[in-house]
Write an enzyme that holds these catalytic residues in place. Sequence first.
Site, PDB file in Angstrom:
ATOM      1  N   ASP A 369      48.029 -21.136  16.733  1.00 36.08           N
ATOM      2  CA  ASP A 369      48.467 -20.065  15.834  1.00 36.08           C
ATOM      3  C   ASP A 369      47.479 -19.829  14.677  1.00 36.08           C
ATOM      4  O   ASP A 369      46.899 -20.776  14.154  1.00 36.08           O
ATOM      5  CB  ASP A 369      49.827 -20.511  15.258  1.00 36.08           C
ATOM      6  CG  ASP A 369      50.572 -19.386  14.602  1.00 36.08           C
ATOM      7  OD1 ASP A 369      50.010 -18.293  14.470  1.00 36.08           O
ATOM      8  OD2 ASP A 369      51.731 -19.627  14.220  1.00 36.08           O
ATOM      9  N   ARG A 445      62.183 -18.042  10.997  1.00 32.73           N
ATOM     10  CA  ARG A 445      60.739 -18.252  10.832  1.00 32.73           C
ATOM     11  C   ARG A 445      60.045 -16.944  10.442  1.00 32.73           C
ATOM     12  O   ARG A 445      58.971 -16.624  10.942  1.00 32.73           O
ATOM     13  CB  ARG A 445      60.104 -18.845  12.086  1.00 32.73           C
ATOM     14  CG  ARG A 445      58.910 -19.729  11.746  1.00 32.73           C
ATOM     15  CD  ARG A 445      58.057 -20.075  12.948  1.00 32.73           C
ATOM     16  NE  ARG A 445      57.048 -21.043  12.570  1.00 32.73           N
ATOM     17  CZ  ARG A 445      55.892 -21.197  13.180  1.00 32.73           C
ATOM     18  NH1 ARG A 445      55.573 -20.472  14.207  1.00 32.73           N
ATOM     19  NH2 ARG A 445      55.044 -22.098  12.763  1.00 32.73           N
ATOM     20  N   ASP A 480      54.146 -18.998  23.259  1.00 30.74           N
ATOM     21  CA  ASP A 480      55.164 -19.605  22.398  1.00 30.74           C
ATOM     22  C   ASP A 480      56.338 -18.652  22.185  1.00 30.74           C
ATOM     23  O   ASP A 480      56.236 -17.443  22.408  1.00 30.74           O
ATOM     24  CB  ASP A 480      54.515 -19.947  21.044  1.00 30.74           C
ATOM     25  CG  ASP A 480      55.112 -21.185  20.403  1.00 30.74           C
ATOM     26  OD1 ASP A 480      56.275 -21.507  20.698  1.00 30.74           O
ATOM     27  OD2 ASP A 480      54.418 -21.823  19.586  1.00 30.74           O
ATOM     28  N   ASP A 550      57.804 -30.428  19.538  1.00 32.08           N
ATOM     29  CA  ASP A 550      56.900 -30.446  18.394  1.00 32.08           C
ATOM     30  C   ASP A 550      56.841 -31.841  17.783  1.00 32.08           C
ATOM     31  O   ASP A 550      56.001 -32.106  16.924  1.00 32.08           O
ATOM     32  CB  ASP A 550      57.366 -29.445  17.321  1.00 32.08           C
ATOM     33  CG  ASP A 550      56.824 -28.049  17.599  1.00 32.08           C
ATOM     34  OD1 ASP A 550      55.989 -27.913  18.513  1.00 32.08           O
ATOM     35  OD2 ASP A 550      57.240 -27.096  16.912  1.00 32.08           O
TER      36      ASP A 550
END
Length: 738
Positions: A369, A445, A480, A550
């Site tokens: 990212d 998010r 993702d 994660d």
Amino acid sequence: MPIFYDEKTKTFKLDTDNSSYIVAVYDENYILNLYYGAYIPESYVPDREKRTTNASFSPVNPVIGENGFSPDTAPIEYGTHGAGDFRISALEIINKNGDSITDIRYTGYKIYNGKKEIQGMPSTYVNNESEAQTLEIYTEDFVTGAEVTLYYTVFPEYDVITRHIKVKNVSSDNMRIERAMSMCLDLPDMDYDMITLYGCHAKERNIERRRLAHGVQGVESRRGSSSNTQNPFVALAQRGSDDEHGDVYGFNLVYSGNFSALAECDFNCTTRFVMGIEPQTFSWLLNSGESFYAPEAVMVFTMGGIGEMSRKLHRFYNNNLTRGRYKTEKRPLLINSWEAAYFDFDEDKLISFAREAKKLGVELLVMDDGWFGHRDSDNSSLGDWFVYEKKLKGGLKYLVDEVNKLGMKFGIWFEPEMISPDSELYKAHPDWAIQIKGRPLTLCREQYVLDYSRKEVRDHVYGMMKKILDSANIEYIKWDMNRQLTEVGSATLPAERQRELWHRYVLGVYDLMDRLTTDYPHILLENCSGGGARFDPGMLYYSPQIWCSDDTDAIERLKIQHGTSMCYPCLAMGAHVSDCPNHTVGRNTPFKTRGHVAMVGTFGYELDVTRIPQEDRDAIPAQIEEFNKFNKLVRTGDHYRIGNMFEDNTWDAWEFVAKDKSEALFEFVQVLGRPNERSRRIKLKGLEADAYYYEENEPDKKISGAALMNAGINIAKMWNGDGLYGDFCSKILHFIKV
Ligand code: GLA
């Protein structure tokens, strides 16, 4: 042939190597399930039909009621709503009169070799026609004109039967499907434990085991994706069964959206299990002449315990679900920039990662990212899939060329389903976000979800992705998905189709993944959803590996990977060695242990290789050598769980055994050092009892497979390095057949 039809008894018998599934057409063309379990030679089980006996409050069919037949108590093959079967139903259709009574009866069948694809959806496949056989059972609701086909494909070698259904509207009016489960199964007892996988972000797929009780119980997702809170997997395991012993049924849905997997135990102490798209978030208008397909459910049965159920699914998915060159080829060993740099990188930093990693034996650099739009944090730019040139001066091609010149491959991160409020895309197309007019849109998010039911939205996103992919030599993509769906509404769907959006969204994602994998077959696609929030068989069809979590802490990963291995192959689990203290839990673990735990999965690195301690850096070449040495065995061997951190969190162990039993890799983690314990005895699994083995470092000491498995081996208490700490140490042993 695995599927037999007996005309006399009107019975279908579906045989795998070790299981049988028997369905019969009963009076009045009801379809009954007579048996599912270990292989039996009979094709007719009369005692099962006797279970049709009704109880006093059970409605009877007017024609055959006096035989004792009640739809409420009979083992109905595919239970429908409202016509005397009060149990949880698999099918409910609202007809033109507004009622939702649904009652299907047998009309015919077809048997053929091989298996058809399911339109627009992922499904398991045959590599050749002789690998499987398919049965289609035709039924119809004669009042409403709903024609329902029940599909069964038998894969004898894996003890797997896959199922799905099609509803075709053969009436001249519209109808509305409110519930269309992929499978329904009536079992004659309720002596099972239900095993499910619950979790959350950074803590995915914990194993939960509960005893079935009267009433409805099960797991669901209403989050828009298969989710990290529950996985579309359920096992019904005989009470008292464990990894080695007992009858176990496994069920897994090849679908990445909302799902239901529910068991109902009734007053007769029987169990009905249904699995499919979650009905509360589903409704589908079916116009005259149209068909609707439910996604595929996979069923497996074994008498060999939960571990054998897992291995059967692993083998089946590796052979009949994952696709593309990386189905069998060794995957490039990668280093990912996320935990190394987060959003803080430029081309020089990435090139320095690549340079250093290459020296140590890494093969691919993934730019995670932060490379697009003006993305410096997670609050902007999703949807702007063009290069952030202030960060990557010289552009993408320059960066990729430089990385390639170093002898490294290059990979890139996308989150194609998302849109940031702060993006060019949102400014141009605010209506492309999933939303309901007049309601505030929930953020998660700092982002919204794109309306993938709209072709123009998918085309536009794909156009941007294609431009990037065609601009440089990109050989890996991480796809993702970092939020789930809320305020689910589409600007273009008519009111009567709004509730179709949940499913249409998933179909849209599949459409884009299909285009991507068809146009770029050489690219390795790794799926991800904030870690493993969409780890399901649907995604495995497109991407042979999925980022598992994660949480990269080696000790946390023991549980996460153990739970994931319930139904998904280790080959699919994205697993990396990261830096310490770990970024999620702050734990320090030995570098060696981090490597051993990551070796269960795809293996890779997720750290700033230019800044980690020198001794860790020095350890990498040997760690990679070890990984390379065992990678084929890990990829192609059978996985055996030995320890279980859900039951004893002081140690863990597992094994990979070659299919021909010629070698085995045993891995052990001493999670906590314990007092007064010199060693621990561990029994190996899966070896050939009559053969002799030696551990690679002790070639003169030959031990029988029987002794290794029954007497076991002693693992001496470990101390890690000069610091002498006894927690989190690990060890591997390699047994080779003489
Ligand atoms: C998710 C992924 C991570 C990383 C970040 C980037 O959380 O699981 O691996 O890619 O997104 O934002």
